[in-house]
Motif scaffolding. Structure first.
Motif, mmCIF file in Angstrom:
data_model
loop_
_atom_site.group_PDB
_atom_site.id
_atom_site.type_symbol
_atom_site.label_atom_id
_atom_site.label_comp_id
_atom_site.label_asym_id
_atom_site.label_seq_id
_atom_site.Cartn_x
_atom_site.Cartn_y
_atom_site.Cartn_z
ATOM 1 N N ALA F 164 -28.602 -1.068 2.899
ATOM 2 C CA ALA F 164 -28.792 -0.302 4.288
ATOM 3 C C ALA F 164 -28.162 1.036 4.189
ATOM 4 O O ALA F 164 -27.168 1.128 3.755
ATOM 5 C CB ALA F 164 -28.461 -1.120 5.570
ATOM 6 N N ASP F 165 -28.866 2.014 4.864
ATOM 7 C CA ASP F 165 -28.642 3.084 4.996
ATOM 8 C C ASP F 165 -27.809 3.291 6.635
ATOM 9 O O ASP F 165 -28.636 3.371 7.423
ATOM 10 C CB ASP F 165 -29.612 4.304 4.602
ATOM 11 N N VAL F 166 -26.783 2.862 6.761
ATOM 12 C CA VAL F 166 -26.202 2.705 7.970
ATOM 13 C C VAL F 166 -26.065 4.220 8.686
ATOM 14 O O VAL F 166 -24.889 4.923 8.790
ATOM 15 C CB VAL F 166 -24.704 2.010 8.015
ATOM 16 N N GLY F 167 -27.082 4.841 9.232
ATOM 17 C CA GLY F 167 -26.778 6.162 10.037
ATOM 18 C C GLY F 167 -27.095 6.085 11.288
ATOM 19 O O GLY F 167 -27.997 5.739 11.819
ATOM 20 N N TYR F 168 -26.052 6.444 12.114
ATOM 21 C CA TYR F 168 -26.033 6.456 13.423
ATOM 22 C C TYR F 168 -26.912 7.851 14.178
ATOM 23 O O TYR F 168 -26.511 8.876 13.644
ATOM 24 C CB TYR F 168 -24.606 6.532 14.054
ATOM 25 N N ARG F 169 -27.883 7.366 14.889
ATOM 26 C CA ARG F 169 -28.737 8.481 15.417
ATOM 27 C C ARG F 169 -28.640 8.369 16.823
ATOM 28 O O ARG F 169 -29.157 7.517 17.683
ATOM 29 C CB ARG F 169 -30.393 8.192 15.118
ATOM 30 N N SER F 170 -27.954 9.411 17.174
ATOM 31 C CA SER F 170 -27.348 9.343 18.842
ATOM 32 C C SER F 170 -28.833 9.414 19.646
ATOM 33 O O SER F 170 -28.678 9.005 20.885
ATOM 34 C CB SER F 170 -26.452 10.618 19.031
ATOM 35 N N ASN F 171 -30.055 10.009 19.312
ATOM 36 C CA ASN F 171 -30.956 10.417 20.085
ATOM 37 C C ASN F 171 -31.946 8.791 19.936
ATOM 38 O O ASN F 171 -33.039 8.903 20.703
ATOM 39 C CB ASN F 171 -32.023 11.530 20.043
ATOM 40 N N LEU F 172 -31.488 8.079 19.218
ATOM 41 C CA LEU F 172 -32.273 6.496 19.584
ATOM 42 C C LEU F 172 -31.360 5.635 20.094
ATOM 43 O O LEU F 172 -30.772 5.903 21.178
ATOM 44 C CB LEU F 172 -32.641 6.158 18.027
ATOM 45 N N TRP F 173 -31.394 4.279 19.929
ATOM 46 C CA TRP F 173 -30.651 3.339 20.678
ATOM 47 C C TRP F 173 -30.790 3.489 22.117
ATOM 48 O O TRP F 173 -29.970 3.512 23.004
ATOM 49 C CB TRP F 173 -29.150 3.457 20.364
ATOM 50 N N LYS F 174 -32.019 3.289 22.652
ATOM 51 C CA LYS F 174 -32.390 3.634 24.083
ATOM 52 C C LYS F 174 -33.009 2.459 24.719
ATOM 53 O O LYS F 174 -33.424 2.179 25.830
ATOM 54 C CB LYS F 174 -33.370 4.748 24.312
ATOM 55 N N TRP F 175 -33.059 1.122 23.716
ATOM 56 C CA TRP F 175 -33.754 0.084 24.060
ATOM 57 C C TRP F 175 -32.814 -1.007 24.785
ATOM 58 O O TRP F 175 -33.266 -2.058 25.288
ATOM 59 C CB TRP F 175 -34.246 -0.685 23.070
ATOM 60 N N GLY F 176 -31.605 -0.646 25.185
ATOM 61 C CA GLY F 176 -30.523 -1.495 26.029
ATOM 62 C C GLY F 176 -29.289 -1.892 25.144
ATOM 63 O O GLY F 176 -28.440 -2.150 25.816
ATOM 64 N N LYS F 177 -29.330 -2.131 23.976
ATOM 65 C CA LYS F 177 -28.065 -2.393 23.384
ATOM 66 C C LYS F 177 -27.536 -1.345 22.548
ATOM 67 O O LYS F 177 -28.449 -0.435 22.137
ATOM 68 C CB LYS F 177 -28.331 -3.822 22.351
ATOM 69 N N ARG F 178 -26.320 -1.375 22.395
ATOM 70 C CA ARG F 178 -25.610 -0.259 21.448
ATOM 71 C C ARG F 178 -25.436 -0.755 20.266
ATOM 72 O O ARG F 178 -25.437 -2.012 19.775
ATOM 73 C CB ARG F 178 -24.012 -0.161 22.266
ATOM 74 N N PRO F 179 -25.402 0.027 19.267
ATOM 75 C CA PRO F 179 -25.376 -0.345 17.825
ATOM 76 C C PRO F 179 -24.171 -1.309 17.410
ATOM 77 O O PRO F 179 -24.376 -1.913 16.655
ATOM 78 C CB PRO F 179 -25.030 1.277 17.110
ATOM 79 N N LYS F 180 -22.942 -0.993 18.231
ATOM 80 C CA LYS F 180 -21.801 -2.018 17.787
ATOM 81 C C LYS F 180 -22.312 -3.573 18.156
ATOM 82 O O LYS F 180 -21.718 -4.270 17.626
ATOM 83 C CB LYS F 180 -20.637 -1.588 18.650
ATOM 84 N N GLU F 181 -23.441 -3.536 19.070
ATOM 85 C CA GLU F 181 -23.856 -5.039 19.438
ATOM 86 C C GLU F 181 -24.666 -5.508 18.504
ATOM 87 O O GLU F 181 -25.141 -6.692 18.343
ATOM 88 C CB GLU F 181 -24.480 -4.981 20.690
#
Lengths: 335, 335, 335, 335, 335, 335
Positions: F164-181
């Protein structure tokens, strides 16, 4: 001269060059277009002051769209910025027996998600004499329909001529209401509409009541239903191939059916925006010639020239259109 | 074979691509052209040695113009360098009912400001058999008219056939004299001219004296006025649209009016230079076939092919032109 | 569905853009094509699994050619790498009265120098139902002819339908044998051929024996000579100009001469590959409709659409072809 | 001024635009080039009369190649027409760490299959003062080597300076003889050569005999072996990346090793033809400055500018090259 | 915010693409530019209302020029139509050691032949706060110089800040007077000028009076001579190559010499307009930051970004310029 | 060799040509890309069988996207058709101090609205040995995250290596959960990840616990938290400008921190996809060299070459990458 105001979505048009099919294309040519904005830009190019009202995302693509209209002199000061994206439509230009293909990608555009409160119609209509919209606008979203209703009410109240291109688009109207629930109220405020027999049936459940003069009978019923209506326009397009059409313009003025000669339109470069060019030409004709027969003739000539020009904008001068209107289609070089 | 020499201005032609209107264009395609140079280049491509004489600025644009002619084998050794600028003409290619537009920007060009003394016609006409010019050259400036007169005198003295395309350009002739004051003296030295009824009236005040065979009566008067004249050519262009023309070639040989069949010219790519291609084809025909009827037929075929080729140059081989002359317009692939 | 397999040379096609003549061009557009591969790619685009078998040089140009077919889903796993060069053909697109010109540069190509032993036809024809080749393949070289013979034998043995486009190319057949020495043996294994009257004379010394129904009499003789033959196809192309053709498809089914209506093909974009598109359409029709009359109608419609598409590949969907087959050549925009 | 004559193959160069990889390209840019013709065209652009001698196929591609040289003033009257094809080379322009790639497709070209008897060297060398060829020419075919030998003999006999770029190309020399069997005889007639240490070993089995001044010792041996030799040139290219090189020019004049400063060549546009530009610059310098040190300095400056110009031709003026030679690499705008 | 007004000639800029030399180009990219209009367009793009005043021919090229400025929001209502032609300048973009070349063709342009009476400066300067011109304008023609003088007088009288880019162009000033006879009167009305040591000498005969701080001494003399002058700007461009420059901005504020850090400008795309971008940035900085040190820093950053953008216009946002001003030249992708 | 499978969104990438700004562009170049698909295409080009799994709309744009991957040999048979639109991203290529700009328009794409049940991972992973995804996939939508979880579970169960390329994209993750979850559960199944210090903090709340060897301490904590994890990759990009970067690759193998030399990357053509090229190179290295140090060196070399290639795909051969890996960045022409 007082301004003409138009209201509606503008999309980025991405078109494959050189008649390439989508599966061949390595680039898209960029243009911008929309049924109402095409009318504003046509009018501005003809020298009629025109404003277009819409909503764009606050990014470089929205700015580029604004630039496209400013370039041709359209007043863009009432355009609202906001929302997530500009609607896009992809075009593959057909030729001969191969039709052009259009793929719409306009859902959730900045226009579709507009807030009616963002538009101060009293302000927008200052110094304006005409307001034009199309049936696409109320088809896009509930809020667009609401804004459109507020616009026609204000325009009517402020004494503007109100015109509408009542075109039914089966791939829109997904926001909950059917056109028959929405359009009639909007048309009540209109002075002029373009409306085909099919549109009349789809939008207003009006069908010809006689056998022979069927469109006339539709117009008579429309006049009864919408007493403010003064002119009902219609065009008849002969589709010989993607590269060769013919066009006739008609206008029911409440008394008789005016009609133009058939214009032969061979060697088509770009057919998109041809209807809007007719509408703009008609408005020009009413404003300048103040003669409805001449207005539809000018409209048909304008539309014919549009077919020779790439993009949604009808970059044609009044002199050029008048030459065609007067029968000069010889294409003799102008030096 | 002895050379054909042409004399006249060459302009840089800047043309919008893909039928774009000037207001749409983001680039111009570069070509070079001029009524006389188009004849030289055509002849050179057909294998007839040809020299073009003109004046270019001593800069990269002048050099690029020279290169354009050298590329096709035209002898450029007698081109003079000097002056400030190369004339430019801007072209917007029309299509169907939309005419092509040409904007000239040729004032004060290196050619217009030429010094007649720069051209040593005795030297230039060594090994030459034919000299061709057009009515554009004397229309440009007093010094160009003077150089032209010196050229026709020398050519006539040295026994060359002298031909002229007597075309009246209303947007030139700004240097002080009217064509009627200048052209007759030039035409006195000519053996062959292309001249329409309108040209004859504008240039020589000659109008048809009978009702029916009017161009013939013009030719007869021209013959009387200019006794050296052996052939009077004319073309009749049918202008169906910017993309579709027809062409007929005619030649009055002092006795009868020779005439070609009508060539249908659909799907026009570039109409500019079509008349010059006819002239070059005619000269080729006179020199090679030594048959005037065949010469005008070859000229019309050459002109027809020119309409399928972008740019002022008629890049067509003798074999290709002869095929059209012989009626093969089937466009069947040559493998 | 079982695969269709085609075998033949693929060339890199280098075409001048915008109808430019070779002497004008500053770039070539790159496409790939070959009479047999055009059939595979058409079929794959229509959803019929297809494999093309050929030989490419083991360099970037060979890889690029493979990519061109993989892009459209053609199975390329049986393509052999080796040899020195990919064949090239240069194209200058004609227009109106100016024919397209093709310059072949295919001598000593990787395909021409193939080793028949490199192709394991038993393996290649696994899961295949149809094998198609053209008369170009045996014309290229002795080894290509040998490989072709091995292929038809294996295909026939394994129960595939075998089809051939028997086209005589006078500028090939330079490897020592004449077509009459080679083709008959190959055709013995065929179920379907495309063969004109001229081809029948050139390849098999068969000429019409009656006066009126001449092609029928040729077909009857072909049937006698080649008992395995079930269908003899033919197209009749009307060549009005390089930009305007007409097309009729015919099929002798052993009993009667089936024939399509004449399809009008104006505004031609690219005529090359039109015959291969007919063949692919025919194969599609036989496989899917299982109706020969519909198969030739579908073939003609497919060929018509091909003329509107740049490049050798017929990038047209079944739905699009069926629309034309059903008479819709109106080119009405698909939104 | 007397002419410089060059002899060798010209290939059509097909280059992917915009640094695209072969697998990405949808078009090729067309140029023409060849080690010797690049010298002629450079010299002609600098104002030195130059003739190139070669053989082209008698088709549109051969004509287009001729046009490319005529355009820049190169005399092409001694070019012979015949044979089957023009050699082609495909180029993918590299950038930074990615090298340019070249795929040659020149086998069986019109040049390779030339007949030595087609070239009348006595005629060709009239009014000529210098003859230049490269080691590529004899490497192509037996007949090319034979023609080259006849040329150097005639040139030497007629008193021309003879120069050669002795470059060993490992992917040529396939016609039967090895360079060591052919080159020495050719070099016997030369006054000037470009020859690296590697070339000397490959071509003449000459290796440095001392440790320190190794290239000098090679030159001394070359002088002994080839007594006519007056100048031995060499360039040293520093290859930092595909976009950044450095260049030094050297010349052994029989007495001392002349050497230029190192020219920094960043932002390379097109490296191909850089060596030929050096050679042309050197010849210019010898002819005009009559000073060998200045000649190699001019050569290096010419080569440096060539790297900023797309295509094989060094379209740079003497004034531009002299500016670089004099140290001005500031790139300050010339208005 | 009140408008900034600029006055000066706009030329059509025709630039060879892809660093092609003039002799290679087959097309020109079209842009528009002028020293003053570049300032207006920059300011408008940054959100400062700006008007440009000039004169264009009343043809499609004039209209296209107007469109180019309207596109970016520049107010064009005070542009006058008339005259014969738009000035043109041809550009060949250099790279590395090869300089860009500019060929001007601006004689007798619509601007050069303007009538000062056509400009109603009282009207033009309503709602304006700043007027900017350059030393090119008075250099063009007597009438342009006269209009310029009227403009600075009116601007000064109406309380606008007046700025001038005092650049001496040796290839202009052909209308009869020398700059020293014209410029001093214009500068008397200026608050801000850009002036190099060379300009001061050429225009005002002012030379440094000390040895060390020479530009400072020039500024002090300028202050004495022109008492209204508050700021004297200057830039220092390091010319490493056509593709690599450095830039420093300076400002003498009457007390001290403010100076920016040196900005490194590698990988230049288009250097033209770099000075104008500095000027626009400076004006922005004075108006918004009201801090001269920040103004020149913003100007240098703006100029640096301009070098990465094709065309005369500096299409860069305030945020982008501020990032560079704050030292971020990392080019990190903005998503 | 067993296949590598990747899963993730593919977008149509529309990029302005020639470094044009969005406001200048008149066309977009079309490419396709996605963090995971870029890995598949790279591997396929290197000869490793690769499948990409995604969802496209059932229209011409979806088909064109499929074609783009098929062209390079990527297996596309598991791609699902459905949904309304293909995600789009618009790119303006920066240069020097001007950054590239990306505008995403991917909301409600066919991929975002996928149904996890459409993917039969047991079938997809047959004959596969490695599964790769990126942190973008679960960031897009709940259903994409769900499908991703099902994929890693199946892959892990079936014995594939999971990366996995674990890259955090701040302009995504809009569907309800946060990456840490979401991310920790996914990473539990991974063998290899690319993870920066920032990602570790954003995704797993892991921060360096020591001062000096900070990334190592992060890796040690990651190893403790995710026991299946064998390799933790990281790259360090030096951003000198948009046209000049440097790159170092690192890998914590549980024992020590492997590290490559710094690769200098000047003259960048296209930086997008550089990270994916590293990942693909690393996978290649592990599979073929079975040596982690060589794998990251190959990855860095692959990434370096990617920067010289337009588009998201790394069209570079193993031989080319190995040359760079072995230190040859000279860019010497390959003939």
């Amino acid at each position: 001269m007082k301004r003409v105001v138009t209201f509606g979505e503008v999309m980025m048009r991405l078109c494959t060059p050189r008649h390439h099919r989508f599966q061949q294309a390595t680039s898209f040519d960029i243009n911008f277009g929309g049924g109402e904005a095409n009318v504003s830009s046509s009018l501005s190019i003809m020298g009629i002051p025109a404003s277009h009202v819409t909503r764009f995302p606050d990014n470089d693509l929205g700015q580029t769209a604004i630039n496209a209209y400013r370039k041709h002199g359209v007043d863009t000061q009432h355009i609202v910025l906001g929302g997530d994206r500009i609607g896009v439509y992809f075009v593959e230009q057909g030729v001969a027996m191969r039709p052009s293909k259009v793929i719409y990608d306009r859902a959730a555009s900045s226009f579709a998600t507009l807030n009616p409160a963002d538009f101060d119609w009293e302000l927008i209509f200052q110094d304006a004499q005409w307001f034009h919209f199309t049936g696409i606008t109320p088809a896009i979203s509930a809020s667009a329909a609401q804004a459109c209703l507020e616009a026609v009410k204000a325009a009517s109240r402020m004494g503007l001529t109100v015109s509408a291109d009542v075109g039914y688009r089966s791939n829109l109207w997904k926001w909950g209401k059917r056109p028959k629930e929405v359009m009639p109220e909007l048309i009540e405020y209109c002075d002029v509409i373009i409306c085909s027999k099919g549109d009349a049936a789809d939008m207003f459940s009006i069908v010809p009541t006689d056998e022979k003069k069927s469109f006339k009978s539709v117009c008579q019923q429309l006049n009864e239903r919408f007493p403010k209506l003064k002119k009902i326009l219609s065009t008849k397009r002969g589709q010989i191939s993607a590269s060769h059409n013919t066009l006739v313009g008609k206008c029911w003025n409440g008394v008789e059916m005016l009609e133009t000669k058939t214009l032969n339109i061979p060697d088509i470069v770009d057919r998109i925006g041809g209807g809007d060019a007719f509408m703009a030409g008609y408005i020009y004709g009413e404003l300048i010639y103040q003669n409805t027969q001449k207005a539809i003739e000018f409209g048909v000539a304008a539309s014919g020239l549009k077919h020779t020009i790439e993009g949604d904008f009808n970059i044609a001068s009044v002199a050029e259109i008048e030459a065609v209107m007067n029968g000069d289609v010889s294409g003799k070089i102008r030096r």
